[in-house]
Design a protein around this motif. Structure first.
Motif, PDB file in Angstrom:
ATOM      1  N   ALA A 188       0.834  -1.214   0.000  1.00 13.86           N
ATOM      2  CA  ALA A 188       0.000   0.000   0.000  1.00 13.86           C
ATOM      3  C   ALA A 188       0.863   1.256   0.000  1.00 13.86           C
ATOM      4  CB  ALA A 188      -0.933  -0.016   1.200  1.00 13.86           C
ATOM      5  N   TRP A 189       1.520   1.519  -1.081  1.00 18.82           N
ATOM      6  CA  TRP A 189       2.219   2.798  -1.245  1.00 18.82           C
ATOM      7  C   TRP A 189       1.836   3.330  -2.602  1.00 18.82           C
ATOM      8  CZ3 TRP A 189       5.526   2.846  -5.400  1.00 18.82           C
ATOM      9  CH2 TRP A 189       6.039   1.628  -5.815  1.00 18.82           C
ATOM     10  N   PRO A 190       1.341   4.505  -2.651  1.00 20.60           N
ATOM     11  CA  PRO A 190       0.938   5.051  -3.950  1.00 20.60           C
ATOM     12  C   PRO A 190       2.069   5.837  -4.607  1.00 20.60           C
ATOM     13  CG  PRO A 190       0.078   6.423  -2.194  1.00 20.60           C
ATOM     14  CD  PRO A 190       0.868   5.315  -1.549  1.00 20.60           C
ATOM     15  N   PRO A 191       2.751   5.242  -5.590  1.00 21.81           N
ATOM     16  CA  PRO A 191       3.751   6.045  -6.303  1.00 21.81           C
ATOM     17  C   PRO A 191       3.050   7.160  -7.069  1.00 21.81           C
ATOM     18  CG  PRO A 191       3.394   3.993  -7.454  1.00 21.81           C
ATOM     19  CD  PRO A 191       2.597   3.917  -6.185  1.00 21.81           C
ATOM     20  N   LYS A 192       3.806   8.197  -7.373  1.00 19.99           N
ATOM     21  CA  LYS A 192       3.254   9.323  -8.128  1.00 19.99           C
ATOM     22  C   LYS A 192       4.045   9.479  -9.424  1.00 19.99           C
ATOM     23  CE  LYS A 192       4.214  12.173  -4.739  1.00 19.99           C
ATOM     24  NZ  LYS A 192       4.923  11.293  -3.887  1.00 19.99           N
ATOM     25  N   VAL A 193       3.422  10.126 -10.394  1.00 26.45           N
ATOM     26  CA  VAL A 193       4.131  10.443 -11.626  1.00 26.45           C
ATOM     27  C   VAL A 193       5.349  11.285 -11.248  1.00 26.45           C
ATOM     28  CG1 VAL A 193       4.010  11.724 -13.799  1.00 26.45           C
ATOM     29  CG2 VAL A 193       2.073  10.313 -13.076  1.00 26.45           C
ATOM     30  N   GLY A 194       6.503  10.895 -11.775  1.00 26.63           N
ATOM     31  CA  GLY A 194       7.745  11.585 -11.455  1.00 26.63           C
ATOM     32  C   GLY A 194       8.581  10.850 -10.419  1.00 26.63           C
ATOM     33  N   ASP A 195       7.942   9.972  -9.606  1.00 23.48           N
ATOM     34  CA  ASP A 195       8.710   9.163  -8.659  1.00 23.48           C
ATOM     35  C   ASP A 195       9.656   8.259  -9.435  1.00 23.48           C
ATOM     36  OD1 ASP A 195       7.498  10.197  -6.437  1.00 23.48           O
ATOM     37  OD2 ASP A 195       6.208   8.467  -6.061  1.00 23.48           O
ATOM     38  N   ARG A 196      10.720   7.833  -8.783  1.00 25.20           N
ATOM     39  CA  ARG A 196      11.641   6.881  -9.390  1.00 25.20           C
ATOM     40  C   ARG A 196      11.453   5.542  -8.693  1.00 25.20           C
ATOM     41  NH1 ARG A 196      17.318   8.441 -10.029  1.00 25.20           N
ATOM     42  NH2 ARG A 196      17.362   8.251  -7.794  1.00 25.20           N
ATOM     43  N   VAL A 197      11.389   4.473  -9.505  1.00 29.73           N
ATOM     44  CA  VAL A 197      11.231   3.130  -8.964  1.00 29.73           C
ATOM     45  C   VAL A 197      12.361   2.242  -9.460  1.00 29.73           C
ATOM     46  CG1 VAL A 197       8.726   3.268  -8.680  1.00 29.73           C
ATOM     47  CG2 VAL A 197       9.657   2.468 -10.843  1.00 29.73           C
ATOM     48  N   ARG A 198      12.687   1.213  -8.670  1.00 29.41           N
ATOM     49  CA  ARG A 198      13.723   0.248  -9.039  1.00 29.41           C
ATOM     50  C   ARG A 198      13.027  -1.018  -9.519  1.00 29.41           C
ATOM     51  NH1 ARG A 198      16.191   0.439  -4.765  1.00 29.41           N
ATOM     52  NH2 ARG A 198      17.879   1.768  -5.422  1.00 29.41           N
ATOM     53  N   SER A 199      13.407  -1.491 -10.707  1.00 28.10           N
ATOM     54  CA  SER A 199      12.853  -2.729 -11.240  1.00 28.10           C
ATOM     55  C   SER A 199      13.419  -3.916 -10.476  1.00 28.10           C
ATOM     56  CB  SER A 199      13.182  -2.858 -12.722  1.00 28.10           C
ATOM     57  OG  SER A 199      12.791  -4.130 -13.194  1.00 28.10           O
ATOM     58  N   LEU A 200      12.561  -4.888 -10.178  1.00 28.27           N
ATOM     59  CA  LEU A 200      12.989  -6.108  -9.513  1.00 28.27           C
ATOM     60  C   LEU A 200      13.027  -7.282 -10.481  1.00 28.27           C
ATOM     61  CD1 LEU A 200      10.842  -5.731  -6.266  1.00 28.27           C
ATOM     62  CD2 LEU A 200      13.227  -5.043  -6.627  1.00 28.27           C
ATOM     63  N   VAL A 201      12.690  -7.017 -11.763  1.00 31.31           N
ATOM     64  CA  VAL A 201      12.568  -8.088 -12.754  1.00 31.31           C
ATOM     65  C   VAL A 201      13.238  -7.707 -14.074  1.00 31.31           C
ATOM     66  CG1 VAL A 201      10.407  -8.959 -11.801  1.00 31.31           C
ATOM     67  CG2 VAL A 201      10.348  -7.207 -13.582  1.00 31.31           C
ATOM     68  N   HIS A 202      13.504  -8.719 -14.883  1.00 34.42           N
ATOM     69  CA  HIS A 202      13.941  -8.503 -16.261  1.00 34.42           C
ATOM     70  C   HIS A 202      12.684  -8.456 -17.119  1.00 34.42           C
ATOM     71  CE1 HIS A 202      15.986  -8.933 -20.081  1.00 34.42           C
ATOM     72  NE2 HIS A 202      15.093  -9.879 -20.367  1.00 34.42           N
ATOM     73  N   TRP A 203      12.537  -7.401 -17.913  1.00 34.58           N
ATOM     74  CA  TRP A 203      11.385  -7.281 -18.792  1.00 34.58           C
ATOM     75  C   TRP A 203      11.756  -6.345 -19.941  1.00 34.58           C
ATOM     76  CZ3 TRP A 203       7.422  -9.342 -20.720  1.00 34.58           C
ATOM     77  CH2 TRP A 203       6.446  -8.600 -21.349  1.00 34.58           C
ATOM     78  N   CYS A 204      11.717  -6.845 -21.162  1.00 32.65           N
ATOM     79  CA  CYS A 204      12.092  -6.074 -22.359  1.00 32.65           C
ATOM     80  C   CYS A 204      13.466  -5.432 -22.145  1.00 32.65           C
ATOM     81  CB  CYS A 204      11.021  -5.057 -22.713  1.00 32.65           C
ATOM     82  SG  CYS A 204       9.470  -5.828 -23.199  1.00 32.65           S
ATOM     83  N   SER A 205      13.532  -4.098 -22.146  1.00 37.05           N
ATOM     84  CA  SER A 205      14.819  -3.415 -21.978  1.00 37.05           C
ATOM     85  C   SER A 205      15.091  -3.064 -20.516  1.00 37.05           C
ATOM     86  CB  SER A 205      14.845  -2.136 -22.808  1.00 37.05           C
ATOM     87  OG  SER A 205      14.784  -2.449 -24.169  1.00 37.05           O
ATOM     88  N   THR A 206      14.337  -3.652 -19.593  1.00 36.25           N
ATOM     89  CA  THR A 206      14.503  -3.364 -18.174  1.00 36.25           C
ATOM     90  C   THR A 206      15.175  -4.542 -17.485  1.00 36.25           C
ATOM     91  OG1 THR A 206      12.507  -2.023 -18.207  1.00 36.25           O
ATOM     92  CG2 THR A 206      13.268  -2.761 -16.061  1.00 36.25           C
ATOM     93  N   GLU A 207      16.198  -4.243 -16.705  1.00 31.65           N
ATOM     94  CA  GLU A 207      16.920  -5.262 -15.946  1.00 31.65           C
ATOM     95  C   GLU A 207      16.680  -5.031 -14.454  1.00 31.65           C
ATOM     96  OE1 GLU A 207      18.621  -7.757 -17.204  1.00 31.65           O
ATOM     97  OE2 GLU A 207      18.380  -7.107 -19.276  1.00 31.65           O
ATOM     98  N   PRO A 208      16.782  -6.076 -13.632  1.00 27.54           N
ATOM     99  CA  PRO A 208      16.677  -5.872 -12.188  1.00 27.54           C
ATOM    100  C   PRO A 208      17.692  -4.837 -11.720  1.00 27.54           C
ATOM    101  CG  PRO A 208      16.619  -8.205 -12.710  1.00 27.54           C
ATOM    102  CD  PRO A 208      16.964  -7.489 -13.985  1.00 27.54           C
ATOM    103  N   GLY A 209      17.235  -3.894 -10.912  1.00 24.44           N
ATOM    104  CA  GLY A 209      18.109  -2.840 -10.402  1.00 24.44           C
ATOM    105  C   GLY A 209      18.020  -1.540 -11.170  1.00 24.44           C
ATOM    106  N   ASP A 210      17.452  -1.576 -12.399  1.00 26.05           N
ATOM    107  CA  ASP A 210      17.309  -0.342 -13.168  1.00 26.05           C
ATOM    108  C   ASP A 210      16.405   0.641 -12.427  1.00 26.05           C
ATOM    109  OD1 ASP A 210      18.860  -1.344 -15.184  1.00 26.05           O
ATOM    110  OD2 ASP A 210      17.257  -1.515 -16.666  1.00 26.05           O
ATOM    111  N   ILE A 211      16.783   1.916 -12.456  1.00 26.84           N
ATOM    112  CA  ILE A 211      15.986   2.974 -11.857  1.00 26.84           C
ATOM    113  C   ILE A 211      15.199   3.635 -12.983  1.00 26.84           C
ATOM    114  CG2 ILE A 211      16.016   5.096 -10.499  1.00 26.84           C
ATOM    115  CD1 ILE A 211      17.179   2.669  -9.006  1.00 26.84           C
ATOM    116  N   LEU A 212      13.873   3.685 -12.837  1.00 24.41           N
ATOM    117  CA  LEU A 212      13.003   4.173 -13.902  1.00 24.41           C
ATOM    118  C   LEU A 212      12.099   5.292 -13.393  1.00 24.41           C
ATOM    119  CD1 LEU A 212      11.750   0.645 -15.013  1.00 24.41           C
ATOM    120  CD2 LEU A 212      13.696   1.877 -15.937  1.00 24.41           C
TER     121      LEU A 212
END
Length: 191
Positions: free
Chosen positions: A63-87
């Protein structure tokens, strides 16, 4: 009677939806009570029916509502995203977020696939190097990270050929306060 109810978060457990660009582990939200429920799949802008035996219940998102503009860390590999990437988050939905990946494309990640990145204080500066000594400006610009400071050092080196510029990053800091007891002495405290 169906195993799942409307709003349940589920994960695909069988490799039966490949033709619909879904794979084992993909998540979605049940949109009807049925033994063959329709599921709003997180990574698709569509919903597809799936057999109850091909999905399993997963925990509700944190229950945490991210907002547009927040930065999140990926925990998975997906397309061009690797675990640890900051998006950076571009769109927030009930089931997850759309963010910009390392290739500059939009990618969807469910809440279970990300964690919020707390903003770190900027600490990197660029300084002129003369005779092996760092000579920072009196009031240097503090960069968000070493990468942006390194780019600035490159820009300055090209602007001033023959001059050397380095990046310095704050590793630690201390502040001494004067405390009056029986004896006055300097005491370190966290900065």
């Amino acid at each position: 009677m169906s195993k799942f109810k409307v709003g349940d978060r589920v994960r695909l457990t069988e490799d039966t939806m490949r033709d619909y660009n879904l794979q084992v582990g993909d998540r979605g939200t049940v949109r009807e009570d049925s033994t063959v429920p329709y599921v709003d799949w997180d990574k698709l802008s569509d919903y597809w029916a799936v057999l109850e035996d091909e999905i399993e219940l997963v925990e509700q998102p944190v229950a945490w509502p991210p907002k547009v503009g927040d930065r999140v860390r990926s925990l998975v590999h997906w397309c061009s995203t690797e675990p640890g990437d900051i998006l950076p988050v571009t769109t927030v939905l009930d089931s997850g977020v759309w963010a910009t990946d390392r290739a500059g494309d939009s990618t969807f990640l469910s809440y279970e696939e990300i964690e919020l990145v707390t903003a770190a204080q900027p600490t990197a500066i660029v300084a002129l190097i003369e005779s092996g000594q760092l000579k920072p400006a009196t009031r240097p610009k503090v960069h968000a990270d070493q990468d942006s400071a390194a780019k600035e050092a490159e820009r300055l080196a090209l602007l001033y050929p023959g001059s050397e510029f380095g990046v310095s990053d704050l590793a630690d800091s201390k502040i001494a306060d004067t405390v009056t007891e029986t004896v006055t002495r300097a005491v370190l405290r966290a900065a």
